[in-house]
Enzyme design. Structure first.
Site, PDB file in Angstrom:
ATOM      1  N   ASN A 210       0.845  -1.197   0.000  1.00 60.87           N
ATOM      2  CA  ASN A 210       0.000   0.000   0.000  1.00 60.87           C
ATOM      3  C   ASN A 210       0.877   1.242   0.000  1.00 60.87           C
ATOM      4  OD1 ASN A 210       0.534   0.767   2.868  1.00 60.87           O
ATOM      5  ND2 ASN A 210      -0.347  -1.265   3.184  1.00 60.87           N
ATOM      6  N   ASP A 279      -4.687  -6.307   5.137  1.00 61.17           N
ATOM      7  CA  ASP A 279      -5.756  -7.154   5.681  1.00 61.17           C
ATOM      8  C   ASP A 279      -5.730  -8.542   5.056  1.00 61.17           C
ATOM      9  OD1 ASP A 279      -6.787  -5.157   7.308  1.00 61.17           O
ATOM     10  OD2 ASP A 279      -7.955  -4.295   5.654  1.00 61.17           O
ATOM     11  N   LYS A 289       8.828 -17.622 -10.123  1.00 60.65           N
ATOM     12  CA  LYS A 289       8.115 -16.504 -10.760  1.00 60.65           C
ATOM     13  C   LYS A 289       6.931 -17.018 -11.583  1.00 60.65           C
ATOM     14  CE  LYS A 289       8.596 -12.757 -14.001  1.00 60.65           C
ATOM     15  NZ  LYS A 289       9.324 -12.198 -15.109  1.00 60.65           N
ATOM     16  N   PHE A 324      -4.642   3.822  14.353  1.00 57.42           N
ATOM     17  CA  PHE A 324      -4.895   4.816  13.317  1.00 57.42           C
ATOM     18  C   PHE A 324      -6.029   4.303  12.430  1.00 57.42           C
ATOM     19  CE2 PHE A 324      -1.696   8.230  12.867  1.00 57.42           C
ATOM     20  CZ  PHE A 324      -0.930   7.934  13.980  1.00 57.42           C
ATOM     21  N   LYS A 338     -14.028   1.647  15.221  1.00 58.34           N
ATOM     22  CA  LYS A 338     -12.784   0.870  15.346  1.00 58.34           C
ATOM     23  C   LYS A 338     -12.235   0.987  16.771  1.00 58.34           C
ATOM     24  CE  LYS A 338      -8.369   0.352  12.875  1.00 58.34           C
ATOM     25  NZ  LYS A 338      -7.558   0.781  11.738  1.00 58.34           N
ATOM     26  N   LYS A 342     -11.969  -2.504  18.883  1.00 62.11           N
ATOM     27  CA  LYS A 342     -10.612  -3.036  19.115  1.00 62.11           C
ATOM     28  C   LYS A 342     -10.102  -2.699  20.505  1.00 62.11           C
ATOM     29  CE  LYS A 342     -10.402  -3.808  14.559  1.00 62.11           C
ATOM     30  NZ  LYS A 342      -9.714  -3.940  13.344  1.00 62.11           N
TER      31      LYS A 342
END
Ligand SMILES: Cc1cc2nc3c(=O)[nH]c(=O)nc-3n(C[C@H](O)[C@H](O)[C@H](O)COP(=O)(O)O)c2cc1C
Length: 400
Positions: A210, A279, A289, A324, A338, A342
């Site tokens: 990401n 995730d 490969k 975050f 969240k 959590k």
């Protein structure tokens, strides 16, 4: 009188916001500092040096060659005396000169002669601020440890709207105090910070990742260390250099990150999870490969363990867990959910789609939400300033 016995050089360059630095000088004197103003010749076209001379109660340095009383060149005597050089406002021109070691007038010569912290408050039209060369110069300064007070956004004196306004005098003063009188309120605390992206390998060459640059987490780790904490930084692969004087653990995958955190979790007072953990991972890893074919390709994904949820379930009542939430929509509601699901003590909600916020930039716009539902929406700030704000909340929670 927080700044008693501190010698501060206030550099003033030719920017329309120069009047604000009269106020900065006056506030610094009130706080007990000895203020020595150095003006560029363009700054003297905006404000008279006599105004700074009266407010600072010291002569204003305009020219290196006019000194009559001192055997030492004035830039050297000033530099030897200084606890801090603050240039506010800093034009694109002085930013460029300092970033490139150019010393062709009193202020730029003082800037390369000082051996104290340097704080610059750039202010300019937004096109000037976003000019590729100016951006590169600012980046170079940041990399070399120069503290920047990022400009604010709003209506600019030139009539344009956007980023580039000199920060408010209060913000400039707060930064001066925080550089000169650093807080040591995390001494004896162990802090784990996670940062950067994870990589989930498809084959030896390709992976899913990401856009996280790691800058927010590195800023938190560095700031916590400056405030006296013993810091472990667990980082995915980034382009950033590992900060000195902390325990640095390099990881790649979400599973490696989870293991590194769990290894240390029980000894930590606070865990700040700023890493962007994947995730999902490819359900199967190919050790060779994968060759292309003419057919479309589908990669089945499996869920990774939810590290934050695991830590939330496991944490002790006197441990703090901070997460975050990087969101693009329903930011505050998603973050609040969240926080509860959590078992977090704080959540930092981050609108990653806003200009100047989120990935790959040095600034961010966040809201800090606590367990009681209190939400502080902070303006655009440097990631180091946001780190300081987060750690202020951490210290308050420890005091409770
Ligand atoms: C009215 C006026 C306002 C200016 N405001 C700014 C400014 O806000 N920021 C900036 O970088 N340059 C500004 N400039 C341009 C600088 O003054 C110019 O680049 C100059 O060479 C800077 O010199 P110095 O850095 O030595 O003071 C302004 C110029 C004028 C005439």
């Amino acid at each position: 009188m927080e700044l008693k016995n501190k010698n501060i050089i206030l550099g003033v360059s030719g920017c329309i916001a120069v009047h604000k630095s009269l106020d900065v000088a006056s506030q610094l004197v009130k706080q007990g500092a000895s203020v020595h103003v150095v003006m560029t010749s363009n700054a003297t076209r905006m404000v008279q040096p006599i105004q700074f001379q009266v407010i600072s109660r010291n002569p204003v340095l305009l020219n290196l060659y006019d000194s009559k009383d001192d055997w030492q060149p004035p830039h050297i005597s000033l530099a030897d005396l200084a606890d801090l050089l603050v240039v506010a406002p800093a034009t694109a021109n002085i930013v460029g000169k300092i970033a490139n070691g150019i010393a062709d007038d009193a202020l730029s010569t003082v800037a390369i002669s000082v051996h104290c912290p340097v704080l610059l408050a750039p202010a300019m039209n937004s096109y000037m601020y976003q000019n590729a060369f100016v951006e590169k110069n600012l980046q170079k300064l940041r990399k070399n440890g120069v503290n920047l007070i990022e400009p604010a956004s709003g209506l600019l004196a030139c009539g344009h709207e956007g980023i580039g306004r000199l920060e408010d005098v209060d913000v400039i003063l707060d930064r001066i105090v925080s550089v000169l009188v650093p807080k040591r309120d995390l001494v004896g605390r162990k802090v784990i910070v996670t940062a950067g992206p994870t990589r989930e390998y498809i084959d030896p060459i390709r992976f899913i990742t990401n856009r996280s640059s790691g800058r927010m987490g590195y800023a938190i780790a560095e700031t916590a260390m400056a405030r006296g904490a013993k810091v472990t930084l667990i980082s995915g692969k980034t382009h950033l250099e590992a900060p000195a004087n902390l325990e640095f653990r390099q990881v790649e995958t979400a599973a490696e990150m989870r293991k590194a955190i769990l290894d240390d979790f029980d000894t930590a007072d606070v865990v700040i999870m700023s890493a962007a953990v994947s995730d999902y991972r490819p359900s199967e890893y190919s050790s060779v490969k994968i060759k292309k074919t003419e057919e479309p390709m589908t990669i089945p994904l499996s869920r990774n363990a939810d590290i934050l949820l695991d830590l939330g379930n496991r944490k002790d009542p006197d441990q703090l867990l901070i997460g975050f939430a990087a969101e693009t929509d329903n930011i505050l509601q998603n973050a609040q959910q969240k926080l509860v699901s959590k078992n977090l003590d704080l959540i930092i909600a981050n609108d990653v789609s806003a200009e100047g916020a989120g990935f790959e930039v040095d600034t961010n716009i966040v809201s800090i939400i606590d367990g009681g539902g209190k939400c502080d929406q902070l303006p655009l700030m440097s990631k180091h300033d946001i780190a300081d704000q987060i750690l202020n909340r951490v210290v308050q929670l420890f005091q409770k």
